[in-house]
Write a protein that holds these residues in place. Sequence first.
Motif, short mmCIF file in Angstrom:
data_model
loop_
_atom_site.label_atom_id
_atom_site.label_comp_id
_atom_site.label_asym_id
_atom_site.label_seq_id
_atom_site.Cartn_x
_atom_site.Cartn_y
_atom_site.Cartn_z
N THR A 65 12.49 45.50 -26.85
CA THR A 65 13.01 46.47 -25.89
C THR A 65 12.63 47.88 -26.36
N THR A 67 14.91 50.91 -26.21
CA THR A 67 16.32 51.18 -25.91
C THR A 67 16.71 52.57 -26.40
N LYS A 69 19.97 54.68 -27.05
CA LYS A 69 21.42 54.51 -27.21
C LYS A 69 22.16 55.39 -26.22
N GLU A 73 17.22 51.29 -20.98
CA GLU A 73 16.58 50.24 -21.76
C GLU A 73 15.49 49.58 -20.93
N ARG A 97 16.22 46.76 -29.44
CA ARG A 97 17.55 46.20 -29.62
C ARG A 97 17.51 44.90 -30.43
N PRO A 100 16.10 46.33 -34.74
CA PRO A 100 16.50 47.74 -34.85
C PRO A 100 15.68 48.58 -35.82
#
Length: 110
Positions: A65, A67, A69, A73, A97, A100
């Motif tokens: 992904t 992404t 925060k 996404e 995601r 990380p």
Amino acid sequence: MTPDLLSRRQLLMTGAAVLAGGASARAHNGKVHVMIENLGFQPADIDVKAGETIEWINRDPFAHTATVKGGWEVLIPPGKSATHVATADDTVGYYCRFHPNMTGRIKVVA
């Protein structure tokens, strides 16, 4: 060095300079490309203009992904690509995601 070897070396050096400058992310079709390989975004840091399309191309055998925060996404299936149109508010850091430790940065420029 032979002239042929010298020409090849100059070509490689020019290509390395282009890659280091981030120019490799921008393609002739107006999209900003980010390759995903070996659990990494390449290039990890990109400059885009608001309204430009960012295209992530996943060369890994599993999904990733992009992404942000508290934001958006994008799911990028294995062997596929996915896009996001940059907005003026998209100067952000992003990550995968699922992995990380994979991180990148988008900077919106004028």
